[in-house]
Write a protein that holds these residues in place. Structure first.
Motif, PDB file in Angstrom:
ATOM      1  N   UNK A 142       0.846  -1.197   0.000  1.00 11.39           N
ATOM      2  CA  UNK A 142       0.000   0.000   0.000  1.00 11.39           C
ATOM      3  C   UNK A 142       0.876   1.241   0.000  1.00 11.39           C
ATOM      4  N   UNK A 143       0.405   2.301  -0.635  1.00  8.09           N
ATOM      5  CA  UNK A 143       1.064   3.601  -0.515  1.00  8.09           C
ATOM      6  C   UNK A 143       0.034   4.715  -0.658  1.00  8.09           C
TER       7      UNK A 143
ATOM      8  N   UNK B 178       5.658  16.474  -0.243  1.00  6.54           N
ATOM      9  CA  UNK B 178       6.252  15.626  -1.278  1.00  6.54           C
ATOM     10  C   UNK B 178       6.450  14.187  -0.805  1.00  6.54           C
ATOM     11  N   UNK B 179       5.782  13.797   0.292  1.00  8.59           N
ATOM     12  CA  UNK B 179       6.036  12.495   0.885  1.00  8.59           C
ATOM     13  C   UNK B 179       4.903  11.505   0.607  1.00  8.59           C
ATOM     14  N   UNK B 180       5.303  10.232   0.484  1.00  7.95           N
ATOM     15  CA  UNK B 180       4.357   9.140   0.292  1.00  7.95           C
ATOM     16  C   UNK B 180       4.639   8.051   1.322  1.00  7.95           C
ATOM     17  N   UNK B 181       3.617   7.672   2.064  1.00  5.61           N
ATOM     18  CA  UNK B 181       3.747   6.580   3.023  1.00  5.61           C
ATOM     19  C   UNK B 181       3.598   5.252   2.307  1.00  5.61           C
TER      20      UNK B 181
ATOM     21  N   UNK C  17       6.657 -17.989   7.257  1.00  2.00           N
ATOM     22  CA  UNK C  17       7.250 -16.755   7.780  1.00  2.00           C
ATOM     23  C   UNK C  17       6.449 -15.550   7.319  1.00  2.00           C
ATOM     24  N   UNK C  18       6.482 -14.506   8.138  1.00  2.00           N
ATOM     25  CA  UNK C  18       5.861 -13.227   7.812  1.00  2.00           C
ATOM     26  C   UNK C  18       6.945 -12.164   7.736  1.00  2.00           C
ATOM     27  N   UNK C  19       6.887 -11.315   6.722  1.00  2.00           N
ATOM     28  CA  UNK C  19       7.768 -10.148   6.661  1.00  2.00           C
ATOM     29  C   UNK C  19       6.911  -8.909   6.530  1.00  2.00           C
ATOM     30  N   UNK C  20       7.424  -7.786   7.004  1.00  2.00           N
ATOM     31  CA  UNK C  20       6.647  -6.553   6.976  1.00  2.00           C
ATOM     32  C   UNK C  20       7.570  -5.351   6.864  1.00  2.00           C
ATOM     33  N   UNK C  21       7.012  -4.260   6.353  1.00  2.00           N
ATOM     34  CA  UNK C  21       7.778  -3.056   6.098  1.00  2.00           C
ATOM     35  C   UNK C  21       6.872  -1.851   6.240  1.00  2.00           C
ATOM     36  N   UNK C  22       7.437  -0.748   6.758  1.00  2.00           N
ATOM     37  CA  UNK C  22       6.746   0.528   6.780  1.00  2.00           C
ATOM     38  C   UNK C  22       7.757   1.626   6.528  1.00  2.00           C
ATOM     39  N   UNK C  23       7.397   2.606   5.697  1.00  2.00           N
ATOM     40  CA  UNK C  23       8.370   3.637   5.390  1.00  2.00           C
ATOM     41  C   UNK C  23       7.762   4.819   4.668  1.00  2.00           C
ATOM     42  N   UNK C  24       8.637   5.658   4.136  1.00  2.00           N
ATOM     43  CA  UNK C  24       8.207   6.865   3.441  1.00  2.00           C
ATOM     44  C   UNK C  24       9.138   7.124   2.265  1.00  2.00           C
ATOM     45  N   UNK C  25       8.584   7.603   1.159  1.00  2.00           N
ATOM     46  CA  UNK C  25       9.340   8.003  -0.028  1.00  2.00           C
ATOM     47  C   UNK C  25       9.132   9.487  -0.288  1.00  2.00           C
ATOM     48  N   UNK C  26      10.110  10.106  -0.919  1.00  2.00           N
ATOM     49  CA  UNK C  26       9.957  11.464  -1.418  1.00  2.00           C
ATOM     50  C   UNK C  26      10.652  11.563  -2.764  1.00  2.00           C
ATOM     51  N   UNK C  27      10.068  12.307  -3.683  1.00  2.00           N
ATOM     52  CA  UNK C  27      10.587  12.370  -5.054  1.00  2.00           C
ATOM     53  C   UNK C  27      10.929  13.791  -5.455  1.00  2.00           C
ATOM     54  N   UNK C  28      11.931  13.878  -6.335  1.00  2.00           N
ATOM     55  CA  UNK C  28      12.318  15.139  -6.957  1.00  2.00           C
ATOM     56  C   UNK C  28      12.734  14.839  -8.384  1.00  2.00           C
ATOM     57  N   UNK C  29      11.973  15.419  -9.334  1.00  2.00           N
ATOM     58  CA  UNK C  29      12.159  15.107 -10.749  1.00  2.00           C
ATOM     59  C   UNK C  29      12.072  13.590 -10.929  1.00  2.00           C
ATOM     60  N   UNK C  30      13.114  12.943 -11.483  1.00  2.00           N
ATOM     61  CA  UNK C  30      13.029  11.499 -11.695  1.00  2.00           C
ATOM     62  C   UNK C  30      13.765  10.706 -10.605  1.00  2.00           C
ATOM     63  N   UNK C  31      14.042  11.341  -9.469  1.00  2.00           N
ATOM     64  CA  UNK C  31      14.714  10.670  -8.369  1.00  2.00           C
ATOM     65  C   UNK C  31      13.733  10.419  -7.221  1.00  2.00           C
ATOM     66  N   UNK C  32      13.870   9.264  -6.585  1.00  2.00           N
ATOM     67  CA  UNK C  32      13.071   8.931  -5.411  1.00  2.00           C
ATOM     68  C   UNK C  32      13.987   8.461  -4.293  1.00  2.00           C
ATOM     69  N   UNK C  33      13.848   9.102  -3.135  1.00  2.00           N
ATOM     70  CA  UNK C  33      14.600   8.680  -1.951  1.00  2.00           C
ATOM     71  C   UNK C  33      13.631   7.995  -1.009  1.00  2.00           C
ATOM     72  N   UNK C  34      14.026   6.823  -0.507  1.00  2.00           N
ATOM     73  CA  UNK C  34      13.160   6.070   0.377  1.00  2.00           C
ATOM     74  C   UNK C  34      13.858   5.657   1.657  1.00  2.00           C
TER      75      UNK C  34
END
Length: 243
Positions: free
Chosen positions: A166-167, A174-177, A197-214
């Motif tokens: 999900x996001x 400029x942030x996406x959960x 097994x179960x795996x899980x993740x939670x985080x945030x992304x932010x983009x600028x032009x064609x770059x995404x930092x997560x």
């Protein structure tokens, strides 16, 4: 053997899980897109594929307006044993179509290839997949399943992986959960020490032009060997450039 929870290529935390692609102008119905990324740890289904070290990754997709596509994606890996190779290359072919307004079904097959393995052990894995994605209000969601039938690389066992991604954009920022949860079941070690097994993740992304930092926190419910196997909780950073 592959030291991960088996499933669809890549959750790679913005780069690790399937590559993110930009859109080019179509020509004769075909579109070519790609990405390049660096991540602080290649986590696949919550499990490190490179001894919890940095990884460089990249890939491209050739898609047709009809919905058919072929894709390839690669990353450096390190399973901690000499002679097991240092690269993973995923070869993917599939078909995606909108079956109702706003909702897409996507199915195909992934071939996980590990060149450079000189130990005489079969690491390569073939895995069909199916996923449905769409939006529920402001949340973009995806539910999928990947199934690997009995094969030598799995010790003549099969494996299944079910997941939900999900996001949602935070309005006015400029942030996406982003979140992920997955469940793996297998008679081989790929299902974790207890067979599932179960795996899980939670985080945030932010983009600028064609770059995404997560940035994201990743963990699993592996018991006993989770630290040694690289299945323990960790914060993972990634930077992706789409083109």
């Amino acid at each position: 053997m592959r030291q991960s929870i088996l499933g669809l290529s890549a959750l790679a935390l913005a780069a690790v899980s399937a590559p993110a692609f930009a859109q080019d102008e179509p020509s004769d119905g075909f579109t070519i897109t790609g990405s390049a990324a660096v991540t602080s740890d290649y986590r696949f289904r919550g499990v490190s594929q490179n001894q919890e070290n940095f990884a460089i990754q990249g890939g491209f997709t050739l898609a047709h307006d009809s919905g058919f596509y072929v894709s390839t994606w690669g990353s450096n890996i390190d399973f901690g044993h000499v002679g097991e190779g240092s690269a993973e290359i995923d070869l993917i072919a599939g078909y995606a179509t909108e079956f109702t307004p706003g909702w897409t079904i996507d199915g195909g097959v992934t071939y996980y290839w590990y060149p450079g393995n000189d130990k005489g052990t079969d690491f390569d894995i073939v895995e069909p997949y199916l996923a449905v994605s769409g939006a529920i209000g402001p949340v973009k969601t995806k539910v999928g399943v990947a199934y690997a039938p009995d094969q030598n690389s799995l010790g003549d066992s099969s494996a299944v992986y079910i997941y939900n991604d999900n996001n949602a954009a935070i309005p006015g920022t400029p942030f996406t959960l982003k979140t992920h949860i997955g469940y793996a079941k297998s008679d081989s070690f790929l299902g974790g020490p207890d067979g599932d097994a179960i795996d899980y993740m939670g985080g945030v992304d932010t983009s600028w032009k064609n770059f995404t930092f997560g940035i994201a926190y990743v963990n699993t419910d592996w018991k006993g060997v989770k630290n040694a196997a690289g299945a323990d909780g960790a914060v993972v950073f990634s930077l992706t450039a789409a083109f």
